[in-house]
Write a protein that holds these residues in place. Structure first.
Motif, mmCIF file in Angstrom:
data_model
loop_
_atom_site.group_PDB
_atom_site.id
_atom_site.type_symbol
_atom_site.label_atom_id
_atom_site.label_comp_id
_atom_site.label_asym_id
_atom_site.label_seq_id
_atom_site.Cartn_x
_atom_site.Cartn_y
_atom_site.Cartn_z
ATOM 1 N N ARG A 20 0.829 -1.186 0.000
ATOM 2 C CA ARG A 20 0.000 0.000 0.000
ATOM 3 C C ARG A 20 0.877 1.254 0.000
ATOM 4 O O ARG A 20 1.716 1.447 0.870
ATOM 5 C CB ARG A 20 -0.922 -0.003 1.212
ATOM 6 C CG ARG A 20 -2.010 1.053 1.151
ATOM 7 C CD ARG A 20 -2.942 0.929 2.326
ATOM 8 N NE ARG A 20 -3.567 -0.388 2.357
ATOM 9 C CZ ARG A 20 -4.368 -0.786 3.337
ATOM 10 N NH1 ARG A 20 -4.621 0.015 4.351
ATOM 11 N NH2 ARG A 20 -4.913 -1.976 3.318
ATOM 12 N N LYS A 354 -11.331 2.894 8.282
ATOM 13 C CA LYS A 354 -10.909 1.574 7.794
ATOM 14 C C LYS A 354 -11.035 1.476 6.273
ATOM 15 O O LYS A 354 -10.266 0.771 5.632
ATOM 16 C CB LYS A 354 -11.741 0.486 8.467
ATOM 17 C CG LYS A 354 -11.603 0.458 9.981
ATOM 18 C CD LYS A 354 -12.540 -0.571 10.607
ATOM 19 C CE LYS A 354 -12.428 -0.568 12.118
ATOM 20 N NZ LYS A 354 -13.373 -1.538 12.748
ATOM 21 N N GLY A 355 -12.036 2.136 5.713
ATOM 22 C CA GLY A 355 -12.200 2.169 4.273
ATOM 23 C C GLY A 355 -11.393 3.295 3.671
ATOM 24 O O GLY A 355 -11.019 4.262 4.347
ATOM 25 N N THR A 680 -17.379 3.615 -3.811
ATOM 26 C CA THR A 680 -16.921 2.341 -3.252
ATOM 27 C C THR A 680 -17.580 1.158 -3.946
ATOM 28 O O THR A 680 -16.908 0.186 -4.312
ATOM 29 C CB THR A 680 -17.200 2.286 -1.736
ATOM 30 O OG1 THR A 680 -16.366 3.241 -1.069
ATOM 31 C CG2 THR A 680 -16.921 0.897 -1.174
ATOM 32 N N LYS A 709 -7.954 2.621 -6.571
ATOM 33 C CA LYS A 709 -7.635 1.645 -5.538
ATOM 34 C C LYS A 709 -8.310 2.056 -4.240
ATOM 35 O O LYS A 709 -8.658 3.224 -4.039
ATOM 36 C CB LYS A 709 -6.132 1.511 -5.332
ATOM 37 C CG LYS A 709 -5.422 2.746 -4.819
ATOM 38 C CD LYS A 709 -3.926 2.460 -4.666
ATOM 39 C CE LYS A 709 -3.167 3.677 -4.182
ATOM 40 N NZ LYS A 709 -1.714 3.387 -4.012
ATOM 41 N N THR A 711 -9.902 0.352 -0.094
ATOM 42 C CA THR A 711 -10.170 -0.737 0.835
ATOM 43 C C THR A 711 -11.601 -0.622 1.338
ATOM 44 O O THR A 711 -12.182 0.463 1.399
ATOM 45 C CB THR A 711 -9.225 -0.702 2.042
ATOM 46 O OG1 THR A 711 -9.334 0.581 2.696
ATOM 47 C CG2 THR A 711 -7.780 -0.919 1.619
ATOM 48 N N ASP A 718 -9.536 -6.138 5.987
ATOM 49 C CA ASP A 718 -9.884 -5.300 4.851
ATOM 50 C C ASP A 718 -9.877 -6.094 3.550
ATOM 51 O O ASP A 718 -9.066 -6.998 3.347
ATOM 52 C CB ASP A 718 -8.878 -4.160 4.706
ATOM 53 C CG ASP A 718 -8.961 -3.166 5.854
ATOM 54 O OD1 ASP A 718 -9.987 -3.185 6.572
ATOM 55 O OD2 ASP A 718 -8.004 -2.389 6.037
ATOM 56 N N SER A 720 -8.963 -5.307 -0.184
ATOM 57 C CA SER A 720 -8.214 -4.288 -0.913
ATOM 58 C C SER A 720 -8.284 -4.566 -2.403
ATOM 59 O O SER A 720 -8.155 -5.718 -2.832
ATOM 60 C CB SER A 720 -6.752 -4.259 -0.466
ATOM 61 O OG SER A 720 -6.649 -3.927 0.904
ATOM 62 N N SER A 735 -6.725 -8.228 -2.499
ATOM 63 C CA SER A 735 -6.484 -9.130 -1.371
ATOM 64 C C SER A 735 -7.784 -9.333 -0.621
ATOM 65 O O SER A 735 -8.637 -8.441 -0.570
ATOM 66 C CB SER A 735 -5.415 -8.565 -0.438
ATOM 67 O OG SER A 735 -5.875 -7.410 0.231
ATOM 68 N N LYS A 770 -3.162 -12.483 -1.351
ATOM 69 C CA LYS A 770 -2.954 -11.321 -2.207
ATOM 70 C C LYS A 770 -2.510 -11.810 -3.578
ATOM 71 O O LYS A 770 -1.652 -12.678 -3.673
ATOM 72 C CB LYS A 770 -1.881 -10.407 -1.627
ATOM 73 C CG LYS A 770 -2.172 -9.903 -0.218
ATOM 74 C CD LYS A 770 -1.035 -9.050 0.304
ATOM 75 C CE LYS A 770 -1.306 -8.572 1.724
ATOM 76 N NZ LYS A 770 -0.204 -7.730 2.254
#
Length: 777
Positions: A20, A354-355, A680, A709, A711, A718, A720, A735, A770
């Motif tokens: 990341r 978290k997102g 999202t 990109k 999460t 998460d 991802s 992932s 991943k």
């Protein structure tokens, strides 16, 4: 054709690590990245008193309120806590115990809670608390709590009797009085919601027992509109630093030109203005979400704060960006006032971001984080529609902001508490008295369960879910069409023909009922109640068939308006032919209805509907124009009402919502945050399909972007996703945490497997890991 790929095979073919990259998000949230304070406890406060009044509120209105309760013995040391907006007089068993009165220069008398030891007035058997309340304008309420050693004996609530008679009847303050012809009290707000939330001084449970909020001092970023008038201001710019040295010389007695200025915090905040004076003085403060509101129509009025000794003064809790500060010199004309502190005490619910979302378009990134901050500011004592107005639980708003919270914060505590409180006092009635908001409660519960997967909480909602469904079924006629039989408020949107009992409002509600029936079937199946799940499925089919028979117009759409047509698609109630007709005649930008106002609330469903029928690029363009338009006009949170065609100069003055126009319109409204969900779920493409993200869809759509990109939080970690456009297709890295099975969808693409092109646009993956795959056009 579906292709099932093992993680081992994927890892062998595409050994890529998704490191990341360091990224500083375009957020103005002061709490972003902060740890949860150790003082915070995520526990609900105990049951407490509620603000009550009569069903009708009027200016210069007096009412009587009373409750009777029985005591088997006289409890030791019993205390009555009471206040009212604006004033009150209270009696226990006919004995006067406390009262409040107007105080010159203080419009916040109600903030001070009075308490009295009433032990000597109590008796075995029947007892009565009687309160006369006086409203001098605006919101009105009485709040009372009788307790003994912290345990409540009597709490103001819907069980109290109230009357708005102008003449006090004989004996009403004592037990034995017949109040059977009085009305039951109307609950104006819980102690932790509404305009009074968090404002009380001296209540036995500090902040209503709330211990899950945190506080942070925020300094102004600049001083504007400074006018000395007939006074003098020195060191005004010092208020933007930690060493405030502001000195004000107030005007002489005959002056009408006091020194004043406006402070700008640079962003929307929830909190209160705090000012510390070194000596006696008076200050007037008006707050506003815009500069125009602070100067010309501050929400809650201009607050006059006075101290005879110096010290801390503060305004009520609200939401604002600007504060208009005036030094009229009342009580000390020609005096010198020294200010050692002037700031916002920022009140927030601690969360972890978290997102995330990042793309090749900086505007979209800013839109995503602005929506996230909008939802975060609405997370206060409960998840409110807005931190300025109404500061209340509205389920339609929560269905949008709650999904933002799911996608960004994955909060459990405040979501469950708010959902529960929305149904606690009216389990067999419509949520908020609005049929569509009952549908929103079902849909919101389904969204929450798909993300969080709290099976215990879901099972606790079983009976409430069934009564909610029944309350909706009670509203349909024999043809299974919504008929508003209970004469409720079928609100859909603050838009012509959708804010009342109209044919279009009924149509939109019908489609929302279809969505609710399908979500109820999903939830009941998850609970193991297959019989009622099948009932809900049959009901959804009946509602759909009824809508098809009654609403389809000659052009193939359901009407010429966006709201009901968008909801038909969102609910899965339109046929492919109808979807085409709806796009061609209604949803395609430039169609006739695009000149009619639609709020950010329902534009959430518009962009989702556009994407769901294959027009994601058009929806993305609209997101840039509409939500990006607010940002271009200076928004740091999204507004309750907006249209790009409205005036830009003094914009707040011309915003429309809630059957009106002007500064009262909220500039931070949870129902306006839906673009975050769109980015999202429809661009990054991550959507849960079963409880707790056990299964999900990952369907990225770059549209005109070069890369995206982000999460999305799941219970076990998460998810991802990173997508890059390449010359012959897309490179997709992703992932998954454990216990997640993801279906990867690439409509119009081919997945490369073992160096060969397979005729497939879908792959299903299970387990944690991943990896990277390449898909070709």
């Amino acid at each position: 054709m579906k292709l099932f790929l093992s993680l081992a095979l994927i890892a062998a073919l595409f050994p890529v690590c998704m490191a990341r990259a360091k990224y500083v998000p375009p957020t103005v949230d002061p709490a972003y990245g902060l740890p949860i304070p150790k003082s915070v406890r995520f526990t609900s406060p105990a049951k407490d008193a509620k603000w009550i009044w009569t069903s009708q509120t009027g200016d210069t209105q007096s009412i009587l309120a009373r409750t009777e309760f029985r005591l088997s013995s006289i409890p030791p040391h019993s205390t009555l806590y009471v206040t009212a907006d604006n004033f009150f007089t209270a009696w226990v068993n006919g004995h006067f115990v406390a009262s409040s009165h107007p105080v010159p220069g203080n419009d916040l008398v109600w903030q001070t809670v009075h308490h009295a030891d009433v032990t000597r007035y109590l008796k075995k058997g029947e007892n009565v608390i009687a309160v006369r309340g006086q409203n001098d304008g605006g919101a009105a309420g009485i709040l009372a709590r009788l307790e003994s050693h912290g345990k409540p004996i009597a709490l103001s609530g819907e069980n109290w009797k109230v009357d708005d008679t102008t003449t006090e009847p004989s004996g009403w303050r004592e037990s034995g009085y017949d109040a059977s012809n009085w009305q039951n009290a109307t609950v104006e707000a819980d102690i932790n919601s509404g305009v009074w939330a968090g404002q009380l001084e001296g209540w036995p449970n500090a902040n209503g027992g709330v211990n899950y909020l945190a506080y942070m001092p925020i300094l102004p970023v600049k001083v504007i509109d400074l006018t000395e008038g007939d006074g003098k201001i020195t060191e005004a710019d010092s208020v933007t630093g930690k060493d405030c040295r502001l000195v004000v010389r107030t005007p002489p007695a005959d002056s009408k030109n006091p020194p004043e200025f406006v402070i700008d915090f640079g962003k929307e905040l929830a909190g209160r203005i705090e000012i510390t004076l070194k000596g006696p003085g008076t200050v007037e403060i008006g707050t506003g979400e815009s500069e125009g509101e602070a100067l010309n129509g501050p929400w809650g009025g201009l607050h006059t704060l006075t101290t005879t000794t110096g010290g801390l003064l503060y305004t009520p809790w609200s939401a604002f960006r600007y504060a208009h500060i005036v030094f009229p010199g009342e009580g000390g004309r020609g005096a010198t006032i020294e200010v050692s502190k002037l700031l916002c005490n920022f009140k927030y619910y601690p969360v972890t971001y978290k997102g995330s979302f990042e793309s090749s378009d900086p505007l979209l990134n800013k839109i995503w984080y602005t929506g996230a901050y909008t939802a975060h500011l609405c997370m206060q004592e409960d998840i409110w529609d807005a931190p300025k107005r109404d500061r209340a639980r509205w389920m339609g708003d929560l269905q949008v902001s709650g999904e933002v919270i799911n996608n960004v914060f994955a909060d459990k505590f405040l979501m469950e508490q708010t959902m529960e409180r929305l149904r606690a006092s009216q389990r067999d009635q419509l949520v908020n008295g609005i049929p569509g908001y009952s549908c929103a409660w079902v849909a919101g519960l389904a969204d929450f369960y798909r993300h969080i997967g709290d099976k215990k909480y879901l099972m606790e909602q079983h009976d409430t879910l069934l009564t909610t469904i029944q309350s909706l079924k009670d509203e349909e006629n024999s043809q299974h069409l919504f008929a508003n039989k209970l004469k409720q408020w079928p609100f859909v949107d603050w838009s012509p023909d959708f804010n009342g009992d109209t044919p279009l409002a009924r149509q939109a509600t019908q489609f929302y009922m279809i969505k609710a029936a399908k979500d109820a079937a999903f939830l009941l199946h998850a609970m193991g109640d297959d019989a009622n799940s099948e009932m809900a499925t049959r009901w959804a089919k009946q509602l759909t068939a009824a809508a098809q028979a009654a609403y389809v117009k000659p052009d193939g759409a359901f009407s010429d308006r966006r709201q009901d047509n968008s909801m038909s698609i969102y609910a899965g109630a339109a046929t492919p032919a109808e979807e085409t007709a709806i796009w061609d005649n209604v949803l395609k930008p430039g169609s006739k209805d695009w000149s009619t106002m639609v709020t950010p609330y329902y534009n959430n469903y518009v962009i989702f509907a556009m994407s769901m029928i294959g027009h994601t690029q058009a929806a993305l363009n609209f997101v840039r124009t509409y939500w990006g338009g607010m940002i271009d006009e200076g928004a740091t949170t999204f507004w309750e009402g907006y249209d790009p065609s409205w005036p830009k100069v003094h914009f707040h003055k011309y915003l429309q919502a809630d059957n009106g126009m002007g500064y009262f319109v909220s500039l931070c409204h949870g129902w306006s945050a839906g673009a975050t969900n769109f980015l999202t779920e429809r661009i990054l493409g991550v959507r849960p399909t079963s409880g707790g993200f056990r299964t999900c869809v990952i369907e990225p759509n770059l549209c005109d972007l070069e890369w995206v990109k982000g999460t999305v939080p799941a219970p076990d970690g998460d998810i991802s996703v990173a997508v890059n456009k390449v010359s012959d297709g897309m490179k997709v890295s992703f992932s998954l945490p454990r216990n997640v099975t993801a279906t990867m969808r690439f409509p119009g693409y081919t997945v490369i497997v073992d160096g060969k092109k397979e005729k497939t646009d879908e792959a299903t993956l299970s387990g944690s890991g991943k990896w990277t795959v390449k898909v070709l056009r």
